[in-house]
Write an enzyme that holds these catalytic residues in place. Structure first.
Site, PDB file in Angstrom:
ATOM      1  N   ARG A 143      33.469  30.081  55.461  1.00 60.08           N
ATOM      2  CA  ARG A 143      32.974  30.351  56.936  1.00 60.08           C
ATOM      3  C   ARG A 143      31.894  31.460  57.079  1.00 60.08           C
ATOM      4  O   ARG A 143      31.035  31.103  58.145  1.00 60.08           O
ATOM      5  CB  ARG A 143      34.001  30.957  57.444  1.00 60.08           C
ATOM      6  CG  ARG A 143      34.933  30.008  58.484  1.00 60.08           C
ATOM      7  CD  ARG A 143      36.148  30.940  58.986  1.00 60.08           C
ATOM      8  NE  ARG A 143      36.533  31.966  58.213  1.00 60.08           N
ATOM      9  CZ  ARG A 143      37.670  32.507  58.369  1.00 60.08           C
ATOM     10  NH1 ARG A 143      38.277  32.353  59.423  1.00 60.08           N
ATOM     11  NH2 ARG A 143      37.995  33.583  57.649  1.00 60.08           N
ATOM     12  N   ASP A 190      47.526  24.060  37.928  1.00 57.33           N
ATOM     13  CA  ASP A 190      48.192  25.066  37.483  1.00 57.33           C
ATOM     14  C   ASP A 190      47.740  25.523  36.374  1.00 57.33           C
ATOM     15  O   ASP A 190      47.649  24.866  35.205  1.00 57.33           O
ATOM     16  CB  ASP A 190      49.634  24.238  37.012  1.00 57.33           C
ATOM     17  CG  ASP A 190      50.887  25.350  36.554  1.00 57.33           C
ATOM     18  OD1 ASP A 190      50.323  26.353  36.087  1.00 57.33           O
ATOM     19  OD2 ASP A 190      51.843  24.940  36.989  1.00 57.33           O
ATOM     20  N   HIS A 191      47.253  26.754  36.377  1.00 57.65           N
ATOM     21  CA  HIS A 191      46.145  27.226  35.254  1.00 57.65           C
ATOM     22  C   HIS A 191      47.234  27.621  34.028  1.00 57.65           C
ATOM     23  O   HIS A 191      46.437  27.640  33.074  1.00 57.65           O
ATOM     24  CB  HIS A 191      45.650  28.681  35.631  1.00 57.65           C
ATOM     25  CG  HIS A 191      46.532  29.729  35.851  1.00 57.65           C
ATOM     26  ND1 HIS A 191      47.404  30.242  36.800  1.00 57.65           N
ATOM     27  CD2 HIS A 191      46.997  30.842  34.976  1.00 57.65           C
ATOM     28  CE1 HIS A 191      48.065  31.031  36.581  1.00 57.65           C
ATOM     29  NE2 HIS A 191      47.737  31.674  35.394  1.00 57.65           N
ATOM     30  N   LYS A 217      46.051  27.099  29.452  1.00 55.08           N
ATOM     31  CA  LYS A 217      46.221  27.783  28.097  1.00 55.08           C
ATOM     32  C   LYS A 217      46.476  26.866  26.906  1.00 55.08           C
ATOM     33  O   LYS A 217      47.384  26.329  26.925  1.00 55.08           O
ATOM     34  CB  LYS A 217      47.533  28.750  28.536  1.00 55.08           C
ATOM     35  CG  LYS A 217      47.478  29.638  29.773  1.00 55.08           C
ATOM     36  CD  LYS A 217      48.818  30.560  29.866  1.00 55.08           C
ATOM     37  CE  LYS A 217      48.719  31.503  31.024  1.00 55.08           C
ATOM     38  NZ  LYS A 217      48.078  32.657  30.663  1.00 55.08           N
ATOM     39  N   GLU A 236      56.109  40.155  34.240  1.00 53.02           N
ATOM     40  CA  GLU A 236      55.290  40.873  34.674  1.00 53.02           C
ATOM     41  C   GLU A 236      55.579  42.324  34.461  1.00 53.02           C
ATOM     42  O   GLU A 236      56.662  42.880  35.131  1.00 53.02           O
ATOM     43  CB  GLU A 236      54.654  40.379  35.908  1.00 53.02           C
ATOM     44  CG  GLU A 236      54.135  39.123  35.649  1.00 53.02           C
ATOM     45  CD  GLU A 236      53.815  38.586  37.312  1.00 53.02           C
ATOM     46  OE1 GLU A 236      52.596  38.675  37.503  1.00 53.02           O
ATOM     47  OE2 GLU A 236      54.453  38.195  37.970  1.00 53.02           O
ATOM     48  N   ASP A 241      57.052  31.309  43.238  1.00 51.02           N
ATOM     49  CA  ASP A 241      55.655  31.661  42.669  1.00 51.02           C
ATOM     50  C   ASP A 241      55.562  31.334  41.145  1.00 51.02           C
ATOM     51  O   ASP A 241      54.399  31.029  40.691  1.00 51.02           O
ATOM     52  CB  ASP A 241      55.666  33.218  42.816  1.00 51.02           C
ATOM     53  CG  ASP A 241      54.221  33.759  42.562  1.00 51.02           C
ATOM     54  OD1 ASP A 241      53.278  33.071  43.051  1.00 51.02           O
ATOM     55  OD2 ASP A 241      53.966  34.978  42.105  1.00 51.02           O
ATOM     56  N   HIS A 281      54.691  27.120  36.996  1.00 50.96           N
ATOM     57  CA  HIS A 281      54.370  27.606  35.673  1.00 50.96           C
ATOM     58  C   HIS A 281      55.673  27.427  34.673  1.00 50.96           C
ATOM     59  O   HIS A 281      55.427  26.842  33.594  1.00 50.96           O
ATOM     60  CB  HIS A 281      53.995  29.126  35.537  1.00 50.96           C
ATOM     61  CG  HIS A 281      52.938  29.527  36.636  1.00 50.96           C
ATOM     62  ND1 HIS A 281      51.668  28.306  36.787  1.00 50.96           N
ATOM     63  CD2 HIS A 281      52.532  30.273  37.145  1.00 50.96           C
ATOM     64  CE1 HIS A 281      51.141  28.988  37.636  1.00 50.96           C
ATOM     65  NE2 HIS A 281      51.407  30.173  37.943  1.00 50.96           N
TER      66      HIS A 281
HETATM   67  P1  NAP Z   1      40.859  34.684  49.895  1.00 49.31           P
HETATM   68  O1  NAP Z   1      40.260  35.856  49.140  1.00 49.31           O
HETATM   69  O2  NAP Z   1      41.853  34.902  51.179  1.00 49.31           O
HETATM   70  O3  NAP Z   1      39.856  33.554  50.363  1.00 49.31           O
HETATM   71  C1  NAP Z   1      39.905  32.609  51.370  1.00 49.31           C
HETATM   72  C2  NAP Z   1      38.695  31.854  51.327  1.00 49.31           C
HETATM   73  O4  NAP Z   1      39.091  30.826  52.477  1.00 49.31           O
HETATM   74  C3  NAP Z   1      37.371  32.632  51.849  1.00 49.31           C
HETATM   75  O5  NAP Z   1      36.399  32.139  51.151  1.00 49.31           O
HETATM   76  C4  NAP Z   1      37.118  32.360  53.290  1.00 49.31           C
HETATM   77  O6  NAP Z   1      35.904  32.430  53.588  1.00 49.31           O
HETATM   78  C5  NAP Z   1      37.776  31.017  53.171  1.00 49.31           C
HETATM   79  N1  NAP Z   1      38.102  30.373  54.615  1.00 49.31           N
HETATM   80  C6  NAP Z   1      38.959  30.787  55.300  1.00 49.31           C
HETATM   81  N2  NAP Z   1      39.092  30.135  56.763  1.00 49.31           N
HETATM   82  C7  NAP Z   1      38.213  29.186  56.467  1.00 49.31           C
HETATM   83  C8  NAP Z   1      37.624  28.256  57.254  1.00 49.31           C
HETATM   84  N3  NAP Z   1      38.080  27.910  58.559  1.00 49.31           N
HETATM   85  N4  NAP Z   1      36.714  27.390  56.668  1.00 49.31           N
HETATM   86  C9  NAP Z   1      36.096  27.577  55.578  1.00 49.31           C
HETATM   87  N5  NAP Z   1      36.399  28.524  54.974  1.00 49.31           N
HETATM   88  C10 NAP Z   1      37.591  29.360  55.256  1.00 49.31           C
HETATM   89  O7  NAP Z   1      41.643  33.707  49.110  1.00 49.31           O
HETATM   90  P2  NAP Z   1      41.878  33.415  47.615  1.00 49.31           P
HETATM   91  O8  NAP Z   1      42.905  34.519  46.992  1.00 49.31           O
HETATM   92  O9  NAP Z   1      40.523  33.249  46.987  1.00 49.31           O
HETATM   93  O10 NAP Z   1      42.787  32.192  47.246  1.00 49.31           O
HETATM   94  C11 NAP Z   1      42.541  30.689  47.771  1.00 49.31           C
HETATM   95  C12 NAP Z   1      43.672  30.005  47.343  1.00 49.31           C
HETATM   96  O11 NAP Z   1      43.971  29.964  46.082  1.00 49.31           O
HETATM   97  C13 NAP Z   1      44.684  30.297  47.982  1.00 49.31           C
HETATM   98  O12 NAP Z   1      45.323  28.923  48.380  1.00 49.31           O
HETATM   99  C14 NAP Z   1      45.607  30.892  47.078  1.00 49.31           C
HETATM  100  O13 NAP Z   1      46.997  30.798  47.216  1.00 49.31           O
HETATM  101  C15 NAP Z   1      45.305  30.333  45.784  1.00 49.31           C
HETATM  102  N6  NAP Z   1      45.286  31.086  44.496  1.00 49.31           N
HETATM  103  C16 NAP Z   1      44.690  32.295  44.604  1.00 49.31           C
HETATM  104  C17 NAP Z   1      44.638  32.985  43.307  1.00 49.31           C
HETATM  105  C18 NAP Z   1      44.080  34.305  43.363  1.00 49.31           C
HETATM  106  O14 NAP Z   1      44.160  34.938  42.222  1.00 49.31           O
HETATM  107  N7  NAP Z   1      43.363  35.000  44.234  1.00 49.31           N
HETATM  108  C19 NAP Z   1      45.634  32.760  42.156  1.00 49.31           C
HETATM  109  C20 NAP Z   1      46.208  31.363  42.500  1.00 49.31           C
HETATM  110  C21 NAP Z   1      46.013  30.837  43.619  1.00 49.31           C
HETATM  111  P3  NAP Z   1      35.412  33.507  54.735  1.00 49.31           P
HETATM  112  O15 NAP Z   1      35.484  34.620  53.670  1.00 49.31           O
HETATM  113  O16 NAP Z   1      33.899  33.198  54.756  1.00 49.31           O
HETATM  114  O17 NAP Z   1      35.935  33.547  55.971  1.00 49.31           O
END
Ligand code: NAP
Length: 480
Positions: free
Chosen positions: A48, A176-177, A181, A215, A234, A239
């Site tokens: 966004r 599923d990361h 592995k 963990e 989770d 996993h």
């Molecule tokens: P995050 O840091 O909250 O980032 C969310 C992203 O979504 C941002 O780039 C945001 O863009 C974008 N976004 C939000 N609303 C939007 C919209 N209306 N249109 C387009 N883009 C939009 O989340 P994250 O931690 O990266 O996680 C992303 C996904 O991966 C989630 O489903 C999470 O459960 C999963 N996940 C994350 C991790 C991890 O380690 N972080 C691990 C496993 C799974 P803007 O910033 O530009 O608003």
């Protein structure tokens, strides 16, 4: 550069987010630095935020580069970021998708388009619909879905159905990361490529199997997310289920994606379903409690004082197949445990007519922190004819080859680019896994019994010890 590398366009939704910055871009860099990406492959970050490419790259420089773990040089970094462009796309704004389609189609060669949805799952449906409206669901497009894919069976089915309206199953890559592995993948050649393991990998020789993901960290600043999630959703449904499948499956007909996934599906489908009474008896939920300097779960930021969310779960499961009938599979995971580990333990049965009186053998397959396979064996004690001592035969996977070992996300990203589905979950597997955990979630939702407590930085509650003691078994850390 090998001409076998597939050219690609990778569109990353959520490009400004934590996952993209911490994992996806650094892992793509690592593949680039190792010469494993087609020289013309292009990465299009979208989210966004109203950035232009230069502003986005400035963010990548500060937020992502620090997460590169291998092979970082300024020259390679410069050639990597030259692949990256940025486009503002709000998932809910159809006009933005016209721009996106133009940007993708502007390439001379767009035969291999990967769209990675690294955003909250609530965006999957609108994103897929808007992509389809601009033709970005054609057969040359693959869509990658991040976890969590639902919070229960119904929501998982809903997400899968929403995506299936616009993409065929063979276009869908569910991440599923753990499947990325090396040490988990290694289980299949270990089991089916070595005559001596396969012969004893069954109920006649194995007394019990333990699967642990522990963990050391607590929930950190993620109280809001964690409290509506919990350890079962989770870790177990995804996993731990993958680890269980690899340890318990039959040999697939071939290594093709569907043959492997068919066998995994059979394992999940053969898990004995649990009644509510079974849940009371065979599932332990617990929360970490204050210990020394460490806070208890209920004292963590953004956790309601009356929360019943589990930070630990232990389950006694059984797999109803000829190979495993009657063998208990103990599955557990927890936060704020005594150590960080992910491992699979096969405890073998006592040997009949054992004139040395040695204890049973044990095989430990460790996925982290070390990647090792160790077999507990008995050998003659030096200087004695009759006495034996225990020793470990250890296979250190890190030393088997000098080749660079790719991180799980790097390997999975390369598999998507190559159109290989074997390391991604199929819809039926995932929904079967949800089906199996549902009685646990339903029981907990109404159970008057509060979660057990366990001291922060311990190995879990006493009740989990008792769960194994009932069968005459011990968790690994209590074994000799
Ligand atoms: P995050 O840091 O909250 O980032 C969310 C992203 O979504 C941002 O780039 C945001 O863009 C974008 N976004 C939000 N609303 C939007 C919209 N209306 N249109 C387009 N883009 C939009 O989340 P994250 O931690 O990266 O996680 C992303 C996904 O991966 C989630 O489903 C999470 O459960 C999963 N996940 C994350 C991790 C991890 O380690 N972080 C691990 C496993 C799974 P803007 O910033 O530009 O608003």
């Amino acid at each position: 550069m090998s001409s076998k590398l597939n050219n690609f366009d990778m569109v990353i939704f959520g490009a400004t987010g934590d996952l993209a910055m911490r994992k996806l871009l650094p892992c793509l860099y690592q593949a680039h630095a190792a010469g494993l990406l087609h020289p013309e492959g292009r990465i299009l970050g979208v989210s966004r935020s109203q950035f232009d490419t230069a502003q986005f790259l400035a963010k990548v420089e500060t937020d992502s580069k620090i997460h590169v773990k291998q092979n970082l040089t300024e020259e390679l970094w410069a050639s990597f970021i030259a692949r990256i462009q940025y486009l503002t796309v709000d998932v809910n704004t159809p006009a933005n998708f016209e721009e996106l389609a133009k940007a993708v189609k502007a390439r001379t060669q767009t035969d291999n388009v990967v769209i990675y949805l690294s955003t909250a799952p609530k965006f999957f449906a609108p994103a897929c619909e808007n992509l389809a409206n601009v033709g970005l669901n054609a057969d040359n497009v693959r869509i990658v879905l991040e976890k969590p894919l639902g919070t229960d069976l119904a929501s998982s089915q809903q997400i899968n159905s929403d995506v299936a309206k616009f993409f065929k199953e063979e276009q869908i890559y569910r991440i599923d990361h753990y499947l990325g592995k090396e040490s988990l993948q290694n289980l299949l050649p270990l089991r089916f490529g070595n005559v001596f393991f396969e012969q004893v990998w069954n109920k006649d020789f194995v007394k019990s199997v333990q699967i642990t993901i522990a963990e050391k960290l607590g929930i950190e600043e993620r109280g809001e997310f964690y409290d509506i999630t919990g350890a079962l959703r989770d870790m177990v449904q995804n996993h731990i289920m993958q680890m269980l499948c690899f340890v318990a499956m039959e040999q697939p007909k071939s290594l093709s994606a569907d043959d492997v996934r068919d066998e995994k599906l059979k394992v999940v489908s053969s898990l004995k379903p649990m009644t509510s009474a079974d849940v009371d008896k065979n599932v332990i939920r617990a929360q970490y409690t204050e210990s020394g300097e460490q806070k208890g779960y209920l004292q963590e930021h953004n956790v309601p004082a009356e929360s019943r969310t589990e930070t630990y779960v232990a389950i006694r499961a059984e797999i109803d197949t000829p190979r495993w009938q009657g063998v208990p599979f103990y599955l557990r995971t927890g936060k704020r445990m005594a150590a960080r580990s992910a491992e699979i333990v096969l405890n073998f049965k006592e040997q009949a007519n054992n004139i040395f009186g040695t204890a049973p053998n044990r095989l430990v397959i460790s996925l982290q922190p070390e990647e090792t396979v160790s077999l507990k064996m008995y050998v003659k004690q030096v200087g004695s004819n009759t006495a034996t001592e225990a020793t470990e035969m250890v296979l250190d996977m890190g030393k088997v080859s000098d080749d660079r070992r790719a991180e799980a996300y790097e390997l999975l990203l390369r598999e998507v680019i190559d159109g290989k589905l074997a390391l991604f979950n199929r819809r039926d597997e995932l929904e079967k896994a949800w089906e199996w955990v549902m009685p646990i979630l339903e029981n907990w939702a109404v159970s008057p019994v509060a979660p057990h407590g366990y001291a922060a930085s311990s190995w879990g509650p006493e009740a989990a010890r008792e769960l194994l003691a009932r069968d005459g078994n011990l968790w690994l850390e209590e074994q000799n």
